[in-house]
Design a protein around this motif. Structure first.
Motif, PDB file in Angstrom:
ATOM      1  N   VAL A  72       0.714  -1.144  -0.039  1.00  0.00           N
ATOM      2  CA  VAL A  72      -0.034  -0.135   0.104  1.00  0.00           C
ATOM      3  C   VAL A  72       0.982   1.162  -0.132  1.00  0.00           C
ATOM      4  O   VAL A  72       0.631   2.222  -0.637  1.00  0.00           O
ATOM      5  CB  VAL A  72      -0.854   0.012   1.262  1.00  0.00           C
ATOM      6  N   LEU A  73       2.013   1.203   0.799  1.00  0.00           N
ATOM      7  CA  LEU A  73       2.909   2.147   0.985  1.00  0.00           C
ATOM      8  C   LEU A  73       3.454   2.617  -0.622  1.00  0.00           C
ATOM      9  O   LEU A  73       3.556   3.664  -1.195  1.00  0.00           O
ATOM     10  CB  LEU A  73       4.052   2.110   1.647  1.00  0.00           C
ATOM     11  N   GLY A  74       3.689   1.654  -1.158  1.00  0.00           N
ATOM     12  CA  GLY A  74       4.263   1.626  -2.721  1.00  0.00           C
ATOM     13  C   GLY A  74       3.342   2.012  -3.660  1.00  0.00           C
ATOM     14  O   GLY A  74       3.618   3.024  -4.509  1.00  0.00           O
ATOM     15  N   ALA A  75       2.150   1.702  -3.554  1.00  0.00           N
ATOM     16  CA  ALA A  75       1.028   2.031  -4.481  1.00  0.00           C
ATOM     17  C   ALA A  75       0.863   3.597  -4.256  1.00  0.00           C
ATOM     18  O   ALA A  75       0.614   4.256  -5.004  1.00  0.00           O
ATOM     19  CB  ALA A  75      -0.243   1.328  -4.241  1.00  0.00           C
ATOM     20  N   HIS A 109     -16.981  11.658 -17.376  1.00  0.00           N
ATOM     21  CA  HIS A 109     -16.952  10.396 -18.111  1.00  0.00           C
ATOM     22  C   HIS A 109     -15.601  10.106 -19.182  1.00  0.00           C
ATOM     23  O   HIS A 109     -15.831   8.981 -19.971  1.00  0.00           O
ATOM     24  CB  HIS A 109     -18.213   9.930 -18.553  1.00  0.00           C
ATOM     25  N   ALA A 110     -14.863  10.891 -19.212  1.00  0.00           N
ATOM     26  CA  ALA A 110     -13.572  10.795 -20.122  1.00  0.00           C
ATOM     27  C   ALA A 110     -13.008   9.501 -19.586  1.00  0.00           C
ATOM     28  O   ALA A 110     -12.736   9.359 -18.445  1.00  0.00           O
ATOM     29  CB  ALA A 110     -13.126  11.987 -20.274  1.00  0.00           C
ATOM     30  N   PRO A 111     -12.265   8.607 -20.629  1.00  0.00           N
ATOM     31  CA  PRO A 111     -11.697   7.598 -20.006  1.00  0.00           C
ATOM     32  C   PRO A 111     -10.067   7.991 -19.152  1.00  0.00           C
ATOM     33  O   PRO A 111      -9.634   9.132 -19.613  1.00  0.00           O
ATOM     34  CB  PRO A 111     -11.279   6.814 -21.421  1.00  0.00           C
ATOM     35  N   ILE A 112     -10.005   7.332 -18.207  1.00  0.00           N
ATOM     36  CA  ILE A 112      -9.061   7.669 -17.398  1.00  0.00           C
ATOM     37  C   ILE A 112      -7.814   6.565 -17.725  1.00  0.00           C
ATOM     38  O   ILE A 112      -8.183   5.459 -17.781  1.00  0.00           O
ATOM     39  CB  ILE A 112      -8.972   7.531 -16.178  1.00  0.00           C
ATOM     40  N   SER A 113      -6.465   6.731 -18.228  1.00  0.00           N
ATOM     41  CA  SER A 113      -5.593   5.819 -18.661  1.00  0.00           C
ATOM     42  C   SER A 113      -5.277   4.827 -17.630  1.00  0.00           C
ATOM     43  O   SER A 113      -5.160   5.158 -16.499  1.00  0.00           O
ATOM     44  CB  SER A 113      -4.227   6.704 -19.121  1.00  0.00           C
ATOM     45  N   MET A 114      -5.157   3.655 -18.130  1.00  0.00           N
ATOM     46  CA  MET A 114      -4.917   2.680 -17.506  1.00  0.00           C
ATOM     47  C   MET A 114      -3.541   2.542 -16.729  1.00  0.00           C
ATOM     48  O   MET A 114      -3.197   1.752 -15.987  1.00  0.00           O
ATOM     49  CB  MET A 114      -5.252   1.075 -18.221  1.00  0.00           C
ATOM     50  N   ARG A 115      -2.828   3.366 -17.513  1.00  0.00           N
ATOM     51  CA  ARG A 115      -1.371   3.488 -16.939  1.00  0.00           C
ATOM     52  C   ARG A 115      -1.284   4.099 -15.463  1.00  0.00           C
ATOM     53  O   ARG A 115      -0.404   3.545 -14.814  1.00  0.00           O
ATOM     54  CB  ARG A 115      -0.490   4.307 -17.551  1.00  0.00           C
ATOM     55  N   TYR A 116      -2.245   4.692 -14.959  1.00  0.00           N
ATOM     56  CA  TYR A 116      -2.236   5.304 -13.723  1.00  0.00           C
ATOM     57  C   TYR A 116      -2.278   4.143 -12.708  1.00  0.00           C
ATOM     58  O   TYR A 116      -1.046   3.932 -11.693  1.00  0.00           O
ATOM     59  CB  TYR A 116      -3.435   6.131 -13.287  1.00  0.00           C
ATOM     60  N   PRO A 117      -3.110   3.133 -12.734  1.00  0.00           N
ATOM     61  CA  PRO A 117      -3.129   2.007 -11.805  1.00  0.00           C
ATOM     62  C   PRO A 117      -1.819   1.040 -11.993  1.00  0.00           C
ATOM     63  O   PRO A 117      -1.533   0.400 -11.172  1.00  0.00           O
ATOM     64  CB  PRO A 117      -4.618   1.383 -11.766  1.00  0.00           C
ATOM     65  N   LEU A 118      -1.624   0.682 -13.074  1.00  0.00           N
ATOM     66  CA  LEU A 118      -0.296   0.091 -13.469  1.00  0.00           C
ATOM     67  C   LEU A 118       0.850   0.491 -12.835  1.00  0.00           C
ATOM     68  O   LEU A 118       1.550  -0.176 -12.235  1.00  0.00           O
ATOM     69  CB  LEU A 118      -0.324  -0.187 -14.941  1.00  0.00           C
ATOM     70  N   VAL A 119       1.162   1.836 -12.823  1.00  0.00           N
ATOM     71  CA  VAL A 119       2.325   2.441 -12.317  1.00  0.00           C
ATOM     72  C   VAL A 119       2.280   2.181 -10.654  1.00  0.00           C
ATOM     73  O   VAL A 119       3.029   1.843 -10.154  1.00  0.00           O
ATOM     74  CB  VAL A 119       2.126   3.842 -12.530  1.00  0.00           C
ATOM     75  N   GLU A 120       0.884   2.436 -10.011  1.00  0.00           N
ATOM     76  CA  GLU A 120       0.724   2.362  -8.618  1.00  0.00           C
ATOM     77  C   GLU A 120       1.122   0.908  -8.328  1.00  0.00           C
ATOM     78  O   GLU A 120       1.694   0.713  -7.438  1.00  0.00           O
ATOM     79  CB  GLU A 120      -0.593   2.797  -8.409  1.00  0.00           C
ATOM     80  N   ALA A 121       0.471  -0.170  -9.136  1.00  0.00           N
ATOM     81  CA  ALA A 121       0.513  -1.565  -8.744  1.00  0.00           C
ATOM     82  C   ALA A 121       2.160  -1.729  -9.002  1.00  0.00           C
ATOM     83  O   ALA A 121       2.569  -2.561  -8.073  1.00  0.00           O
ATOM     84  CB  ALA A 121      -0.190  -2.245  -9.623  1.00  0.00           C
ATOM     85  N   ALA A 122       2.708  -1.398  -9.835  1.00  0.00           N
ATOM     86  CA  ALA A 122       4.250  -1.707 -10.268  1.00  0.00           C
ATOM     87  C   ALA A 122       5.113  -1.259  -9.180  1.00  0.00           C
ATOM     88  O   ALA A 122       5.989  -1.918  -8.771  1.00  0.00           O
ATOM     89  CB  ALA A 122       4.340  -1.262 -11.655  1.00  0.00           C
ATOM     90  N   THR A 123       4.604  -0.118  -8.775  1.00  0.00           N
ATOM     91  CA  THR A 123       5.548   0.675  -7.578  1.00  0.00           C
ATOM     92  C   THR A 123       5.340  -0.179  -6.238  1.00  0.00           C
ATOM     93  O   THR A 123       6.317  -0.481  -5.548  1.00  0.00           O
ATOM     94  CB  THR A 123       5.205   2.026  -7.378  1.00  0.00           C
ATOM     95  N   GLY A 124       3.892  -0.593  -5.986  1.00  0.00           N
ATOM     96  CA  GLY A 124       4.013  -1.506  -4.642  1.00  0.00           C
ATOM     97  C   GLY A 124       4.561  -2.734  -5.046  1.00  0.00           C
ATOM     98  O   GLY A 124       5.084  -3.134  -4.106  1.00  0.00           O
ATOM     99  N   LEU A 125       4.675  -3.371  -6.034  1.00  0.00           N
ATOM    100  CA  LEU A 125       5.473  -4.657  -6.150  1.00  0.00           C
ATOM    101  C   LEU A 125       6.803  -4.573  -6.081  1.00  0.00           C
ATOM    102  O   LEU A 125       7.565  -5.459  -5.317  1.00  0.00           O
ATOM    103  CB  LEU A 125       5.042  -5.373  -7.478  1.00  0.00           C
ATOM    104  N   LEU A 126       7.232  -3.406  -6.528  1.00  0.00           N
ATOM    105  CA  LEU A 126       8.658  -3.018  -6.529  1.00  0.00           C
ATOM    106  C   LEU A 126       9.215  -2.929  -4.928  1.00  0.00           C
ATOM    107  O   LEU A 126      10.291  -3.469  -4.621  1.00  0.00           O
ATOM    108  CB  LEU A 126       9.125  -1.969  -7.171  1.00  0.00           C
TER     109      LEU A 126
END
Length: 273
Positions: free
Chosen positions: A15-18, A73-90
């Motif tokens: 959670v800290l990393g995310a 209702h504009a789409p929000i790039s999926m990169r935002y949660p991917l960066v959060e998840a990747a940082t959490g895993l790192l």
């Protein structure tokens, strides 16, 4: 009980990393645009409506909104949660591999800088001086903290700091030489000045020995991916390709498993030693 405690610690670190990844998304977007990191608060890039508390929660905020702004209702790039998840895993990877608390916190900081720089370079083909220079200074501070954490000894601190300085200078020179040779071979600029500054940052954190390992890994990855992209027609031979992401990936791998990689290499090619 031990399993529950371990699971709780892993969850807290993830959670800290995310959460740090959520801030890195701001850094990646705003620094190239010349915007303040603090003001205005997080908002939709399309309608500029300020995000509410639940919309700002890492990972779950994007899932709760189903990938679209609540207001326009504009789409929000999926990169935002991917960066959060990747940082959490790192961050978890560092937790599992770090040998001391100082090393753990230090490598969390290093990987945060690397994630931001890699994605900025991927987006803009630039590596902002503010990030590379501040990362280098913090890396030298990390060298001092490491020596201090093992018991205050002025000789050890000086030795550790000098190792970071030598690594930074070597990184700068090494990438400048590679860029010069590449430019002569290709007849055009092979690398930007930011790549050598990123290599200097890496040297300040990793020291000269692991900088050389990271440089080798980065060049191998760049040659493999770049050659493959050209062979498949995805990239023109004269088309610029960001090298920063390869340097960042190599530095991350070296920070996490550098000793294992180096030992395996020495055992494979120099078993007598």
């Amino acid at each position: 009980m031990d399993i529950l405690l371990t699971g709780l610690i892993n969850l807290i670190v993830f959670v800290l990393g995310a959460s740090i990844g959520s801030f890195l998304n701001v850094v990646i977007y705003r620094i190239p645009a010349g915007l303040s990191l603090l003001y205005p608060p997080s908002r939709c890039p399309h309608c500029l409506t300020r995000l509410g508390p639940f919309e700002n929660v890492p990972l779950s905020g994007w899932l709760w909104l189903r990938g679209r702004c609540k207001h326009c209702h504009a789409p929000i790039s999926m990169r935002y949660p991917l960066v959060e998840a990747a940082t959490g895993l790192l961050f978890l990877g560092v937790l599992w591999n770090a040998s001391t608390p100082v090393e753990m916190v230090g490598y969390w900081a290093l990987l945060s800088w690397l994630v931001a720089l890699a994605l900025i370079d991927l987006d803009t083909l630039t590596l902002p001086n503010g990030l590379t220079q501040s990362g280098l200074v913090v890396g030298l501070g990390f060298q001092i903290a490491q020596a201090w954490g093992q018991g205050w000894n002025s000789a050890a601190v000086s030795r550790s700091l000098m190792g970071g300085i030598v690594g930074a200078v070597l990184g700068l020179w090494l990438l400048d030489i590679i860029a010069l040779l590449g430019s002569l071979a290709l007849g055009q600029t092979a690398m930007g000045a930011g790549d050598s500054k990123l290599a200097a940052l890496m040297g300040a954190w990793l020291g000269w020995k692991y900088l050389l390992l990271a440089g080798f890994i980065a060049c191998a990855l760049g040659a493999f991916v770049g050659g493959g992209a050209i062979a498949l027609g995805w990239l023109d031979r004269r088309q610029p390709m960001p090298f920063g992401p390869f340097l960042a990936i190599a530095a991350g791998l070296t920070a996490l498993w550098g000793e294992t990689i180096l030992s395996a290499y020495l055992n494979l090619f120099f078993p007598v030693l």
